[in-house]
Design an enzyme around this catalytic site. Structure first.
Site: not given
Length: 277
Positions: A47, A91, A114
């Site tokens: 990422k 994460q 997200d």
């Protein structure tokens, strides 16, 4: 037809780089990782590399495996209050000692690139999304890129997770598909799957989907990341067997995975633009 997510992601990232350069904005993404899980570490590195490629600044916060929920929440709060940070990605999965629900709920909805915050999931379900979860949104991009018809089609999503199955169902419904969501308690699962014009598998079982579960000419989207008995990376779908029956199919690797990261970059840029409105 092979639905090449890698090629689509490359195209999207190049376009995004141009859009960011033209905008005069400098979006910034912050990642928070807890522990040293090798797969999570790898995903975070990927990422950050994507950020560098398209002109998005990025910072990474690393916390130890035994970090308490409160410590993770403190990190998220600092990022929420930092005006230079446009997007926050925690994460997942978090270690057992951290309360995932509390952490995700703590991310400011406007920085939740997200798409997991209840506000953003609610907007998605209402048909007015701001940020949709990256994997299902990436799948929608693939379908659009290859001009796979969705309106009026029968779509079956196998798996009801909050990161893929449920938001995937909402996105397909918003695009006017008729959607069935299946799970471990579904009766006559094979029959449900075989009736799908668009079949999305997110069950996490190596080569679970065989040709007898797929309608002739169907579009098959494989979200699975698994390893077979020989340790080889594979999806939920028995690719070689199913590709002869499917009209279109995503491979593993090179299908859905690259689109998840491309969509994260797009969401981060969108967050930066929304901040200027």
């Amino acid at each position: 037809m092979i639905l090449d997510g890698k090629a689509v992601s490359e195209k999207r990232l190049e376009l995004l780089k141009e859009r960011i350069e033209e905008s005069g904005l400098y979006p910034r993404l912050a990642t928070v990782i807890v522990g040293e899980d090798p797969a999570s570490q790898m995903y975070v590195r990927m990422k950050h590399r994507a950020c560098e490629r398209v002109g998005i600044g990025s910072i990474g916060i690393e916390l130890p495996e035994d970090a308490s929920t409160e410590r993770v929440l403190e990190a998220v709060a600092r990022l929420n209050n930092d005006p230079d940070i446009n997007g926050i990605l925690v994460q997942l999965p978090l270690p057992a000692g951290a309360d995932t629900t509390r952490v995700i709920d703590a991310v400011a909805p406007g920085k939740d690139v997200d798409g997991f915050h209840p506000y953003n999931l609610g907007r998605l379900l209402a048909g007015t999304p701001v940020f949709a979860p990256c994997t299902p949104q990436g799948i929608m991009t693939i379908l659009d890129e290859y001009k796979i018809p969705i309106e009026g089609q029968r779509a079956v999503v196998v798996g009801r997770s909050i990161d893929v199955g449920r938001p995937m169902t909402a996105l397909l419904l918003n695009a006017d598909a008729t959607v069935t969501i299946c799970h471990s308690k579904t009766r006559n699962l094979e029959a449900e799957m075989k009736g799908a014009d668009i079949l999305v598998s997110a069950v996490g079982k190596a080569r679970f989907v065989g040709p007898d579960m797929v309608k002739e000419g169907a579009t098959v989207i494989d979200v699975g990341i698994n390893y077979d008995e020989q340790g080889k990376l594979c999806g939920d779908v028995d690719f070689e067997a199913v590709r002869e029956r499917a009209g279109a199919i995503t491979p593993v690797p090179g299908g859905v995975g690259p689109m998840t990261i491309a969509t994260l970059m797009e969401n981060t840029f969108r967050a930066a633009k929304l901040r200027t409105c």
